[in-house]
Write an enzyme that holds these catalytic residues in place. Structure first.
Site, mmCIF file in Angstrom:
data_model
loop_
_atom_site.group_PDB
_atom_site.id
_atom_site.type_symbol
_atom_site.label_atom_id
_atom_site.label_comp_id
_atom_site.label_asym_id
_atom_site.label_seq_id
_atom_site.Cartn_x
_atom_site.Cartn_y
_atom_site.Cartn_z
ATOM 1 N N HIS A 453 9.932 -9.787 -1.682
ATOM 2 C CA HIS A 453 9.603 -8.355 -1.546
ATOM 3 C C HIS A 453 8.271 -8.178 -0.821
ATOM 4 O O HIS A 453 8.159 -7.385 0.119
ATOM 5 C CB HIS A 453 9.558 -7.739 -2.951
ATOM 6 C CG HIS A 453 9.070 -6.331 -3.016
ATOM 7 N ND1 HIS A 453 9.881 -5.272 -3.358
ATOM 8 C CD2 HIS A 453 7.839 -5.776 -2.819
ATOM 9 C CE1 HIS A 453 9.188 -4.152 -3.356
ATOM 10 N NE2 HIS A 453 7.939 -4.437 -3.030
ATOM 11 N N GLU A 454 7.261 -8.905 -1.268
ATOM 12 C CA GLU A 454 5.922 -8.714 -0.704
ATOM 13 C C GLU A 454 5.802 -9.296 0.705
ATOM 14 O O GLU A 454 5.279 -8.652 1.612
ATOM 15 C CB GLU A 454 4.864 -9.337 -1.625
ATOM 16 C CG GLU A 454 4.808 -8.741 -3.030
ATOM 17 C CD GLU A 454 4.424 -7.270 -3.063
ATOM 18 O OE1 GLU A 454 3.938 -6.740 -2.045
ATOM 19 O OE2 GLU A 454 4.621 -6.630 -4.114
ATOM 20 N N HIS A 458 7.672 -5.983 2.683
ATOM 21 C CA HIS A 458 6.567 -5.206 3.267
ATOM 22 C C HIS A 458 6.012 -5.856 4.532
ATOM 23 O O HIS A 458 5.381 -5.182 5.349
ATOM 24 C CB HIS A 458 5.452 -5.042 2.240
ATOM 25 C CG HIS A 458 5.810 -4.187 1.074
ATOM 26 N ND1 HIS A 458 6.430 -2.971 1.203
ATOM 27 C CD2 HIS A 458 5.646 -4.378 -0.265
ATOM 28 C CE1 HIS A 458 6.620 -2.434 0.007
ATOM 29 N NE2 HIS A 458 6.158 -3.271 -0.896
ATOM 30 N N GLU A 512 9.336 1.039 -0.611
ATOM 31 C CA GLU A 512 9.629 0.129 -1.723
ATOM 32 C C GLU A 512 11.107 -0.232 -1.735
ATOM 33 O O GLU A 512 11.487 -1.374 -2.021
ATOM 34 C CB GLU A 512 9.216 0.748 -3.055
ATOM 35 C CG GLU A 512 7.716 0.929 -3.247
ATOM 36 C CD GLU A 512 6.932 -0.365 -3.097
ATOM 37 O OE1 GLU A 512 7.485 -1.450 -3.402
ATOM 38 O OE2 GLU A 512 5.772 -0.306 -2.676
#
Length: 710
Positions: A453-454, A458, A512
């Site tokens: 995810h990070e 992103h 997100e």
């Protein structure tokens, strides 16, 4: 109290009991040198000295309630039975108050850091009155700030104010203090004007005066702009144009002046104990930013931070995340101090090394990806201090697109947050047949999800933009073909536009969702699972790696069901960015077809509701559905296609009658309290730093905050 004006008031009651867990950091802290400990100590002090900034950003009454709680503790030196006797209240009433105080301190305010809804004491208002009467100093805090006992409780005459949001929609936002009639249109017009002036908004609050003009309150340790002028030059009063023609905007320095002056002092002391010149320069830029209010200086600190690779003590501090501002531009104060976990960091570094090959597996062409992947620092951290309205599991910052595109970013996974568990924690909506595999693998699944995810969520994507008039960062004469429409793109970002300025209030949740979808798609890659220590890279859904993947999908589906707690049926408004995203991903699972995911129940009231997910179809049906949704989210973001992005996200996060009237009441009935963390404190004595930990109880939480003396 007119309880009938708010449906189901019990959903706003403070948790009883709250789930209190210790944030264990001592072994990693004790392994530091004394110089490293001093560096950590001073940044930690700076972080906690921003507490009152956070409180003022939450609600008008939060700072007074904070002082009230600590004054009660101080009066009886933390001996609560003595206060109970003096106040003449029951055991139950005292415990209800302690539960409320613990949740308040764990969220740094009286609105949930995760959910943005107000929570209220279970004890009767007479209990608060009795406690106040027993401690005159505590009572004075309420009187001085004109905070009535009623402020602790539900705003029954204005139910919309139980949620954070735009004031003109009936909600509360302390980012617009003393401005009950300021409108969303006015806020957005000011944002546009600030963008034209290249005046960044993160460390500001906006006030509408009685004569209809506006004041921009700039957080700074000085009451005036520096002699050379602020970020927008020497001017402090501007004539507005467009919709606000005839009105003025005045820059007012010195918001949170006392706190920021103290913060700047500790930042300078941290600089004296920096590990290298880059850290020292970073601290100098922080001090300049907090002293003068310059966000240009803050951006310089973030550039230096990204380039400070592999420090033993990782820190970041300032006005960082914009989730709680309804306009999604003003940021909450937060501060992080943590130690590197070298062993777990090795796995994340391997993920960084393979990132370019993994990005190529995502469902878009190179036209929609950065020209060159800037390999970031990615570390697993053990958190010493995190001050803000809540502690995340992972972080990907800075949030400034230009820094991310030109210099890069950092990823951190917060290991002792990920692993923190309460004993006998209940797990609703998981089928009993899946419970053992879920409990055995959820920590590992969450670590994989957070890592992807990070870094690859992103960390991916290129904003196609006209960088200045007539200049583009893509071939404007032969524009890229959208994989969604199979036609050349027609929209892109104009000069000075940013992702958040175009997509506005829903941009945080949308982003997100995009990052979560990347995690869901790439966690299906068994080479990534091998990097984290699961399996040998070969595809085998019946292996340990398969267990982790299955648990990851189960966890996302469970979060999607639980998410409707954070959707308000009266305002029909989502109160939490991540949960809104997870609801849309659950809908993607449910709409995937071939009975990939279903919700099962036999009772009319859904009291036995559980998730059924076909493990054997994750790699085919599940991944295909997620990638189709992800492709749209990504392309619409990259091309500034607000209309398509808004239409898609509104559809995917729409809560229909069945979810609102059948599922949500059962989710509320079975909800589990969100964890609140008891953090340690550091104290400097004769050049040495000592660490003090506290027990994971209500009394321990309150004592930890009393010892901070903020």
């Amino acid at each position: 109290m007119k309880m009938h004006e708010i449906d189901n008031l019990s959903q706003y009651y403070a948790d009883a009991p709250p789930t209190i867990v210790p944030l264990v950091a001592k072994p990693h802290f004790e392994a530091l040198t004394n110089k490293q400990k001093l560096y950590a100590h001073h940044v930690s002090r700076a972080a906690f000295l921003g507490t009152r900034i956070v409180l003022r950003q939450v609600s008008p009454e939060s700072e007074a309630i904070f002082d009230f709680i600590l004054a009660l503790h101080e009066a009886y030196h933390g001996h609560w039975p003595g206060l109970q006797k003096a106040a003449g209240i029951s055991d139950e009433a005292l415990q209800d108050f302690l539960n409320y105080a613990t949740q308040f301190l764990g969220n740094t305010g009286n609105y949930k850091g995760f959910g943005d809804s107000k929570f209220i004491p279970r004890c009767h208002p007479e209990t608060i009155d009795a406690l106040a009467s027993a401690v005159p100093k505590a009572k004075k805090f309420l009187e001085r700030s004109k905070t009535s006992v009623a402020a602790f409780y539900a705003t029954t005459d204005q139910p919309g104010k139980m949620l954070l949001g735009f004031p003109d929609k009936g909600h509360l936002s302390a980012y617009y203090p003393d401005s009950p009639d300021i409108t969303q249109d006015e806020i957005e017009a000011i944002s546009d004007f600030m963008a034209e002036k290249k005046l960044l908004p993160e460390n500001t609050r906006l006030k509408k005066t009685k004569d209809g003009n506006f004041q921009l309150l700039i957080a700074s340790g000085l009451a005036k702009p520096p002699p050379e002028g602020g970020d927008a030059g020497p001017e402090t009063v501007f004539d507005l144009d467009g919709k606000l023609s005839g009105k003025t905007l005045e820059l007012v320095y010195g918001d949170h002046i006392e706190e920021l002056a103290k913060i700047a002092l500790h930042i300078k002391k941290a600089g004296l104990n920096a590990a290298n010149d880059r850290q020292k320069q970073m601290m100098d830029e922080y001090a300049k930013s907090f002293g003068t209010g310059s966000l240009n200086a803050f951006k310089e600190s973030q550039k230096l931070w990204v380039q400070d690779i592999g420090p033993m003590v990782e820190t970041n501090i300032g006005f960082i995340e914009t989730y709680r501002d309804p306009a999604n531009v003003r940021a909450e104060w937060e501060g992080l101090v943590a130690m590197v976990n070298k062993e777990r960091t090795q796995a994340f570094q391997k993920l960084v090394d393979t990132a370019p090959s993994m990005i190529s597996k995502l469902p878009w062409s190179r036209d929609f990806e950065k020209d060159k992947f800037q390999a970031p620092d990615f570390t697993s951290l053990e958190v010493l201090t995190f001050n803000g309205s809540g502690i995340p599991a992972g972080i990907n910052i800075p949030n400034y697109d230009d820094i991310r595109q030109e210099i890069g970013f950092k990823n951190v996974s917060l290991g002792n947050v990920l692993s923190a568990k309460a004993p006998d924690e209940k797990i609703p909506f998981i089928d009993p047949r899946d419970l053992d595999i879920y409990q055995a693998n959820r920590d590992q699944a969450f670590e994989v999800q957070v890592g992807i995810h990070e870094l690859l969520g992103h960390g991916t994507g290129k904003l196609l933009q006209e960088t200045e008039p007539g200049k583009f960062n893509f071939d404007h004469s032969n524009p890229p073909i959208s994989p969604v429409t199979n036609k050349p793109i027609t929209t892109y970002y104009k000069p000075s536009q940013t992702w958040s300025s175009v997509f506005g209030g829903f941009s945080a949740s949308y982003e997100e969702c995009r990052a979560e979808c990347v995690a869901m798609a790439l966690s299906c890659d068994f080479h990534i699972l091998k990097i984290f220590g699961f399996g040998d890279g070969s595809v085998d859904m019946e292996s340990k790696a398969g267990d982790v993947l299955y648990t990851s999908y189960l966890s996302m589906a469970r979060a999607g069901v639980a998410s409707v707690e954070f959707w308000d049926p009266k305002s029909r408004k989502w109160g939490q960015a991540h949960m809104q995203a997870r609801f849309s991903i659950l809908k993607t699972f449910l709409d995937a077809g071939e009975e990939f995911a279903t919700l099962e129940y036999t009772q009319d009231d859904l009291s036995d509701l559980s998730i059924k997910l076909d493990r054997g179809k994750i790699l085919t049906v599940g991944r295909k559905a997620v990638e189709a949704y992800l492709q749209q989210l990504h392309v619409f973001k990259c091309t500034a296609d607000y209309d398509a992005g808004k239409g898609l996200y509104d559809e995917m996060t729409h809560v229909d009658e069945w979810w609102a009237e059948k599922v949500r009441p059962e989710v509320i009935r079975r909800k589990t309290p969100r964890k609140v963390f008891v953090q340690a404190n550091t104290f400097e004595r004769d050049g040495e730093v000592e660490l003090k930990e506290y027990e994971a109880t209500c009394e321990g939480m309150i004592r930890s905050w009393a010892d901070r003396e903020v």
